[in-house]
Design an enzyme around this catalytic site. Structure first.
Site, short mmCIF file in Angstrom:
data_model
loop_
_atom_site.label_atom_id
_atom_site.label_comp_id
_atom_site.label_asym_id
_atom_site.label_seq_id
_atom_site.Cartn_x
_atom_site.Cartn_y
_atom_site.Cartn_z
N CYS A 199 1.42 -4.77 8.19
CA CYS A 199 1.12 -3.37 7.91
C CYS A 199 -0.28 -3.11 8.44
O CYS A 199 -1.23 -3.81 8.06
CB CYS A 199 1.20 -3.11 6.41
SG CYS A 199 0.66 -1.45 5.94
N CYS B 273 12.18 -8.35 11.97
CA CYS B 273 12.75 -9.20 10.93
C CYS B 273 11.75 -9.20 9.78
O CYS B 273 10.71 -9.87 9.86
CB CYS B 273 12.98 -10.59 11.50
SG CYS B 273 13.91 -11.69 10.44
N CYS C 266 0.80 -1.23 0.00
CA CYS C 266 0.00 0.00 0.00
C CYS C 266 0.83 1.28 0.00
O CYS C 266 0.27 2.37 -0.10
CB CYS C 266 -0.95 0.00 1.19
SG CYS C 266 -0.12 0.11 2.80
#
Length: 156
Positions: free
Chosen positions: A123, A146, A77
């Protein structure tokens, strides 16, 4: 003082565990495309990682050894997630950071796959799988984000 919802404070492992159990800070916006739209927007490998919770092979990206100023956005995004100032060489085989640029951008979720418990990082804007966060990073946070390189886009 409880800082777990403060956007100006770097996260701690305690914050990460709290958010994974109780819910994450709210994202700044939402990108709720359907699966067909994601398939059209992402190449197959990025789709496998971001939408299918996949993992790229360790040491498969030159981004692991890229240490120059810049910022990193979600490859799905475009939301700004990390700054190169928090990037370090964890020798894990994936790009690693000590903290996101602000609270509410990365979501934390208990991940019980593969016979272990880890904290998945996503996210918050598009729910794309980024990787995992661990409590074995360097100062100042002690965290290691990570992150799959396929989940990131390097910005100038």
């Amino acid at each position: 003082m409880d800082t777990r919802n403060s956007p100006t404070t770097e996260p701690t492992w305690r914050d990460v565990l709290h958010w994974a159990r109780e819910g994450n800070p709210p994202p700044p916006r939402r990108d709720a495309r359907d699966e067909a739209a994601w398939r059209a927007a992402l190449d197959p490998e990025a789709f496998r990682v971001l939408r299918g919770k996949g993992t790229e092979a360790p040491h498969s990206s030159p981004m692991c050894s890229l240490f120059e100023p810049g910022r990193y956005a979600c490859a799905g995004c475009g939301t700004l997630l990390f700054d190169a100032a928090s990037k370090y060489d964890s020798r894990s085989g994936w790009p690693s950071f000590t903290a996101p640029v602000a609270a509410g951008l990365v979501g934390y979720h208990a991940d019980h796959r593969h016979g272990m418990t880890r904290i998945e990082a996503t996210c918050q804007v598009c729910d794309g799988h980024l990787g995992h966060v661990f409590p074995d990073g360097p100062a100042p946070t002690g965290l290691r984000y990570c992150i799959n390189a396929l989940a990131l886009r390097k910005l100038a």
